[in-house]
Structures are given as structure tokens and as C-alpha cells.
Design an enzyme around this catalytic site. Structure first.
Site, PDB file in Angstrom:
ATOM      1  CD  GLN A  98      75.683  97.279 148.858  1.00  0.00           C
ATOM      2  OE1 GLN A  98      74.855  96.415 149.105  1.00  0.00           O
ATOM      3  NE2 GLN A  98      75.349  98.532 148.594  1.00  0.00           N
ATOM      4  CE1 TYR A 179      69.094  95.508 155.575  1.00  0.00           C
ATOM      5  CE2 TYR A 179      69.892  96.836 153.751  1.00  0.00           C
ATOM      6  CZ  TYR A 179      68.965  95.949 154.279  1.00  0.00           C
ATOM      7  OH  TYR A 179      67.916  95.514 153.510  1.00  0.00           O
ATOM      8  NE  ARG A 226      73.200 102.711 147.181  1.00  0.00           N
ATOM      9  CZ  ARG A 226      71.946 102.299 146.995  1.00  0.00           C
ATOM     10  NH1 ARG A 226      71.411 101.390 147.806  1.00  0.00           N
ATOM     11  NH2 ARG A 226      71.224 102.769 145.998  1.00  0.00           N
ATOM     12  N   GLY A 310      68.352 100.863 139.385  1.00  0.00           N
ATOM     13  CA  GLY A 310      68.063  99.534 139.882  1.00  0.00           C
ATOM     14  C   GLY A 310      67.099  98.752 139.018  1.00  0.00           C
TER      15      GLY A 310
END
Length: 357
Positions: A98, A179, A226, A310
Site C-alpha cells: 500500500q 491522508y 482504497r 485487520g
């Protein structure tokens, strides 16, 4: 539940099941940003999942936000990640790295250049950041010029090429979780008046250009993204146009023929259904906090081709085997999530560990 154990073809790859390891920051990279042999062990332990999506990995010096996160833009980074991908492949797994540019979610103390982060606009997130000296407020970022935005797109392109050189099966663009990519999407973080700000098409431009550049560089079948529609975190507010923005963005990304779209779903079921109809490729769905008894429900309902998990995967290297046997799951130790050594990283027991000698 049984459907999650069925193999699937994803962008030319044969996956042994429909379970994916969600990207999770672990802050255990070496000082130069290269993964250690311990990281290779960590991912190889979890190679029983159909797809591993690595922790967020910065595409440049400017992309780092947190302490001890890995990069993928130098020769040392490539060598470190090659150990990881080789270890995963040796166990029959598949791994996408990623690419995560933290943008304004950064503190100078955590970065190679010791400078504030960069962002669409010079607007601080109003949040704190953990540093070697404790929590500190995040300063206002440096606003990227138009030319610097274009250079950042090229930084992503370069990092994607390096990821493939390191043996990754593909890359996932981190366009979620407040982000840099999502900062461009949100009017609360993006007040630009050039072609990267203002209208929906302009605010989506950066995400589309990054995806296009990477797909051109390494192939669309090795490129994924994503997204987290509706996320409200660290000053991110996508406003009333949020659903319309994601309908536009997903429709445009769909034209690129990417490997998959990975959605962190936050509860707007109507929007999720619309995005599913707009996206003609494979979709990975992540529902934070989803209980064990609902694993596989979205695949069975036709909403997703894969589901990502996760903390349950973090704490259970043999996650797939435990699901198949309906065996108890280890509890994740939150105190060891970020930083440290093998404790809470590679020492979680498997079912075989519990068997008598």
C-alpha cells in the site's frame, strides 16, 4: 461463511480464498525506512489469507507522517521489501504494497527532512502526532504548488515501479483515512483555486491522476485503490457533496480497469450499493469492528468479491484455519500495535502452538 474459503481469480492472480489482510501501520521499520527480517516473518505468518495488503508505505521523504514507517523509493527499501515478498510467496501468499502519503498528518520530528508535511492547502488538521518525545500538535502543512502536486503524482509512479521491483504482486493507493489523497477530496482540507480544487472534478483529479500514472507504469491489473467515503477524522469533512464526489470518482476510476477497489465502509448502505453498481471490477469491503459471525456476509450478498480484516488477522496468524475450524480467536494486544519488537507482532500463538508435543 463457506463462500469466503472459495478460491478466486483477481487481476490474473489465483487467490486461495476471499479473505484479505487489511493494511495496518505497525511502526517497526528500520531508521532508513526499510523493512526488517522480522517484518518478513510477520507477513509470511499470515500468508494463508487470499491477499495481504501491506501497511502504509511512503512513496517519498515528504510522504512520511509517523515514526518508523517503511518507504518504497530507495534501493534499501526495495531490498527490505524483497525479503518480505519472497517470504510471503514462499508460503503461497500474494501481497500488494500500500502506497500511503500522509500529507498533513505528519510531524517534522518523524520525517527525514525535519519539515512540516505537505497538503493541498495550509490547513492544520487540529490533531496531535506521536513522536519520539511524546504527543505533539501537528503544525500547519506546506501547501503544494501546482507543479509540486504534479511531482507528487510522479513520486507515486516511481514508488509503484520500485514496489514491483521488490516483488510485490501490485500496489494499493491509500486514498482513505484522512491522508493526502482524501485531503484533496475534502473541502475542509482543500481550498485551492487551481485545477486541483473547487469543483468535484477538480478535487477528484489528484486521485485519478495518481491511479492513472501508476496504471501506466506497472499495469492496471497491478494497481488498486482504497477509499473511505464519508470518513470524518482529523478535520476531514467532505460536505454535502460527498456522496456525489464518490459517485464521480468511482465511475472515473472504473474506466481504468484497476485490479480492485477497496472500500472502508462507514455505514451509508445506499451509497455503498451505488458504488458497487458503478464499479465493474473486483471490490474488497472492510467494515471496521465487524463481528466474527458476520464474516462472509457481504460476499454471500454479492456486495464484494473479498472482505478484509485487520485486528483479528493481526492477532491470529492462522486466521483462515481458525475460521474453518470455528476455533477461538486470540485477542489483539492494543499496547503493542505500534512500535516495539516481536512482542505483539510475530509471537501470537497458532492452533498448532497450542497442541501438546
Amino acid at each position: 461463511m463457506n463462500t469466503v474459503f472459495h478460491p478466486i481469480r483477481l487481476a490474473g492472480l489465483s487467490l486461495q480464498n476471499r479473505l484479505a489482510m487489511a493494511p495496518m501501520t505497525r511502526s517497526r521499520a528500520r531508521p532508513d525506512g526499510s523493512p526488517s527480517p522480522l517484518t518478513a516473518c510477520y507477513y509470511a505468518q499470515r500468508a494463508g489469507l487470499g491477499l495481504i495488503i501491506s501497511e502504509g508505505t511512503q512513496p517519498s521523504d515528504e510522504g512520511q507522517g509517523y515514526l518508523a514507517t517503511p518507504g518504497i523509493y530507495t534501493d534499501a527499501h526495495v531490498a527490505g521489501w524483497k525479503q518480505v515478498t519472497d517470504a510471503v510467496h514462499a508460503q503461497g501468499g500474494r501481497i500488494f504494497i500500500q502506497l500511503m502519503h500522509a500529507g498533513r498528518m505528519s510531524h517534522p520530528d518523524n520525517t527525514p527532512r525535519r519539515e512540516p508535511g505537505v497538503a493541498p492547502s495550509a490547513i492544520a488538521p487540529g490533531a496531535g502526532m506521536f513522536t519520539a518525545t511524546g504527543m505533539q500538535p501537528i503544525p500547519s502543512p506546506r501547501a503544494l504548488s501546482t507543479e509540486q502536486v504534479r511531482q507528487t503524482v510522479q513520486d507515486f509512479r516511481h514508488a509503484a515501479r520500485r514496489a514491483i521491483e521488490a516483488g510485490a504482486d501490485g500496489v494499493e493507493i491509500h486514498g482513505a483515512n484522512a491522508y493526502l489523497v482524501q485531503q484533496f477530496l475534502a473541502p475542509s482540507a482543500n481550498t485551492r483555486d487551481d485545477e486541483y480544487g473547487g469543483s468535484i472534478a477538480n478535487r477528484a483529479r489528484f486521485a485519478i491522476e495518481v491511479a492513472t500514472a501508476i496504471a501506466e507504469e506497472i499495469g492496471p491489473d497491478k494497481t488498486a485503490i482504497r477509499l473511505s467515503p464519508g470518513l470524518s477524522l482529523w478535520g476531514i469533512d467532505e460536505g454535502e457533496q460527498g456522496p456525489e464526489l464518490y459517485r464521480y470518482l468511482v465511475a472515473e476510476l472504473n474506466k481504468l480497469g484497476l485490479a480492485y477497489l477497496h472500500i472502508m465502509h462507514l455505514g451509508d448502505e445506499a451509497l455503498l450499493a451505488e458504488l458497487r453498481s458503478l464499479w465493474q471490477g473486483a471490490l474488497i469491503l472492510n467494515r471496521p469492528g465487524r463481528p466474527r459471525e458476520q464474516i462472509g456476509a457481504d460476499i454471500a450478498a454479492g456486495l464484494a468479491e473479498l472482505e478484509s480484516y485487520g485486528a483479528m488477522v493481526l492477532a491470529n496468524p492462522d486466521f483462515v484455519e481458525r475460521l474453518k475450524l470455528n476455533a477461538p480467536l486470540n485477542e489483539a494486544d492494543k499496547n503493542s500495535f505500534y512500535g516495539g519488537n516481536e512482542q505483539g507482532y510475530t509471537d501470537y500463538p497458532t492452533l498448532r502452538d497450542a497442541q501438546p508435543a
